[in-house]
Design an enzyme around this catalytic site. Structure first.
Site, mmCIF file in Angstrom:
data_model
loop_
_atom_site.group_PDB
_atom_site.id
_atom_site.type_symbol
_atom_site.label_atom_id
_atom_site.label_comp_id
_atom_site.label_asym_id
_atom_site.label_seq_id
_atom_site.Cartn_x
_atom_site.Cartn_y
_atom_site.Cartn_z
ATOM 1 N N GLU A 218 -21.330 -49.466 70.573
ATOM 2 C CA GLU A 218 -20.044 -49.898 70.010
ATOM 3 C C GLU A 218 -19.938 -49.617 68.511
ATOM 4 O O GLU A 218 -19.628 -50.495 67.714
ATOM 5 C CB GLU A 218 -19.818 -51.381 70.315
ATOM 6 C CG GLU A 218 -19.829 -51.675 71.803
ATOM 7 C CD GLU A 218 -19.771 -53.155 72.119
ATOM 8 O OE1 GLU A 218 -19.646 -53.971 71.185
ATOM 9 O OE2 GLU A 218 -19.865 -53.499 73.306
ATOM 10 N N ASN A 259 -23.226 -45.585 73.360
ATOM 11 C CA ASN A 259 -22.546 -46.388 74.373
ATOM 12 C C ASN A 259 -21.301 -47.021 73.757
ATOM 13 O O ASN A 259 -21.361 -47.585 72.666
ATOM 14 C CB ASN A 259 -23.508 -47.480 74.874
ATOM 15 C CG ASN A 259 -23.024 -48.171 76.126
ATOM 16 O OD1 ASN A 259 -22.574 -47.525 77.064
ATOM 17 N ND2 ASN A 259 -23.136 -49.496 76.155
ATOM 18 N N HIS A 295 -15.593 -52.010 81.293
ATOM 19 C CA HIS A 295 -15.157 -53.391 81.554
ATOM 20 C C HIS A 295 -13.645 -53.345 81.777
ATOM 21 O O HIS A 295 -12.866 -53.322 80.823
ATOM 22 C CB HIS A 295 -15.516 -54.286 80.375
ATOM 23 C CG HIS A 295 -16.994 -54.401 80.151
ATOM 24 N ND1 HIS A 295 -17.831 -55.057 81.029
ATOM 25 C CD2 HIS A 295 -17.789 -53.925 79.167
ATOM 26 C CE1 HIS A 295 -19.073 -55.003 80.584
ATOM 27 N NE2 HIS A 295 -19.075 -54.314 79.467
ATOM 28 N N GLU A 323 -21.559 -50.080 82.264
ATOM 29 C CA GLU A 323 -21.395 -51.538 82.333
ATOM 30 C C GLU A 323 -20.184 -51.918 83.179
ATOM 31 O O GLU A 323 -19.395 -52.786 82.819
ATOM 32 C CB GLU A 323 -21.253 -52.141 80.928
ATOM 33 C CG GLU A 323 -22.383 -51.796 79.980
ATOM 34 C CD GLU A 323 -22.255 -52.466 78.616
ATOM 35 O OE1 GLU A 323 -21.511 -53.466 78.494
ATOM 36 O OE2 GLU A 323 -22.903 -51.994 77.669
ATOM 37 N N ASP A 325 -17.507 -53.421 85.441
ATOM 38 C CA ASP A 325 -17.012 -54.559 86.201
ATOM 39 C C ASP A 325 -15.493 -54.492 86.198
ATOM 40 O O ASP A 325 -14.889 -53.878 85.317
ATOM 41 C CB ASP A 325 -17.529 -55.912 85.685
ATOM 42 C CG ASP A 325 -17.363 -56.110 84.192
ATOM 43 O OD1 ASP A 325 -16.316 -55.706 83.639
ATOM 44 O OD2 ASP A 325 -18.267 -56.676 83.561
#
Length: 410
Positions: A218, A259, A295, A323, A325
């Site tokens: 990030e 990432n 996400h 990651e 979801d």
């Protein structure tokens, strides 16, 4: 620089379930599960410290902070849960249907391992790769200067070895989860040396046991500029390149990723990330891959994921969904879960369509341990399995997509 122009065809990657594909030492491939190594002997004093650190690690696992959608896991209850023994679907398992070289992974929560009887069985049966959700973050690993709490990360790595799973390391440099003892008042030279020691110590500790690392996490603000962090303010933009070079020195064979979130589709932030990776590689910085967190909101899925992955792959790097979801509005409805399943399937489909896409990792597989309800108010039910470890329509959708690809050879 990176893969030096070598092929990024997924078929060249070893598959943890295929011993014939586990070629050790191939520098452009996700590393096969390494052989068991003997632990270093401890002195009497070291044994006392280690015992204390095991206790500290367990406590820290439950105290991990809720970051900007990536830290902590406040949604999971701390008490032990009861659930029936896991029985794989008649349609198969994710890892069993994954094509050769494709890693289907999950973030691992030590609380689930230790408190939920069903958790280890689902983890072992369904996934061929794991990511430490919080155990390898700096604030958990080094609670005091030079005192490392390896127990949580080592537990995950050792379990992965027994399960035949690859390990993805998360994360080395981030603006969150910096230990409290790291002071923003320190001069730049001291901060740089502390950061160098951290990156080097962690990567060296797991050398040969972690196939890839999120080296920087990030680093971009929402407008695509470098995020205003302690590292940027005190060390300047060069800290990003430094972190990659330190990691490469500590483990020349590990694949090194940047990432980021909010870059899954064709957004301005994704454009900025593309430019950053292009410039870093042009300068000889060993950026081997780009991770797209994923996400997502079932009602607002990103557009152009497949094309976005392809344009990054064209730079000569691997790409990965790191990651994933997909949250739904609570209480979850049949329609919400249908939309969720469609988003999960589309993301997997995009990865399967891009040869350089090495893995799809979900950010936890059970709603019992999801961070979503504690961060996105009014949302939840974001995982492939419900809180009682029953597979949801999203899990069935992924199985169906993998099975279809296997039938058609795609």
């Amino acid at each position: 620089m990176g893969d030096g122009g070598r092929s990024l065809d997924r078929a060249s990657l070893p598959h943890p379930d295929d011993a014939a594909g586990a070629v050790a030492g191939a520098p452009t491939r996700p590393r096969p599960v390494p052989a068991v190594t003997r632990p270093r002997p401890l002195t009497a004093a070291g044994l006392l410290v280690a015992a204390a650190l095991v206790v500290a690690t367990v406590l820290l696992a439950g105290m991990a902070a809720v970051g900007t959608g990536r830290a902590g896991n406040p949604g999971g209850a701390g008490a032990a849960r009861s659930a029936p023994a896991y029985t794989p679907s008649a349609a198969g398992t994710l890892r069993g249907l994954a094509p050769a070289g494709m890693l289907i992974g999950t973030a691992v929560d030590p609380r689930g391992l230790n408190l939920d009887p069903a958790y280890p069985g689902v983890l072992a049966a369904e996934f061929n790769a794991v990511t430490a959700e919080n155990a390898m973050k700096w604030g958990n690993l080094e609670p005091s200067p030079g005192v490392y709490a390896w127990a949580g990360g080592d537990q995950i790595v050792d379990l992965a070895r027994r399960n035949g799973q690859a390990v993805y390391g998360h994360t080395l440099v981030w603006h969150n989860d910096v230990p409290d003892w790291v002071s923003p008042d320190w001069p730049a030279q001291r901060l740089r040396e502390v950061l160098r020691r951290h990156v080097t110590a962690v990567v060296a500790h797991y050398r040969g046991r972690v196939w890839a690392w999120d080296v920087v996490n990030e680093v971009l603000a929402e407008d695509g500029s470098l995020r205003d962090t302690l590292w940027l303010r005190k060390l300047g933009p060069g800290y990003v390149a430094d972190a990659f070079r330190w990691a490469r020195q500590a483990d020349p064979d590990a694949r090194l990723f940047v990432n980021e979130y909010g870059t899954e589709g064709r957004t301005a932030k994704a454009d900025a990330l593309l430019d950053l990776v292009r410039r870093l590689r042009a300068d000889g910085v060993p950026v081997d891959g780009v991770g797209f967190q994923g996400h997502l909101d079932a009602e607002r899925p990103p557009e152009g994921v497949r094309g976005n992955l392809r344009r990054f792959a064209a730079l000569g790097v691997r790409v990965a969904v790191t990651e994933l979801d997909v949250r739904v509005r609570l209480p979850a409805t049949a329609e919400g879960l249908r939309r969720q399943a469609a988003v999960y399937r589309e993301v997997l489909r995009a990865c399967l369509d891009v040869a350089a896409c090495a893995s799809v990792t979900v950010w936890g597989f059970t709603d019992a341990r999801s961070w979503i309800p504690g961060y996105h108010r009014g949302f939840g039910a974001a995982c492939l399995f419900d809180a009682d470890f029953r597979p949801k329509p999203a899990h069935a959708a992924l199985l169906d997509e993998l099975a279809a690809r296997r039938r058609t050879g795609g």
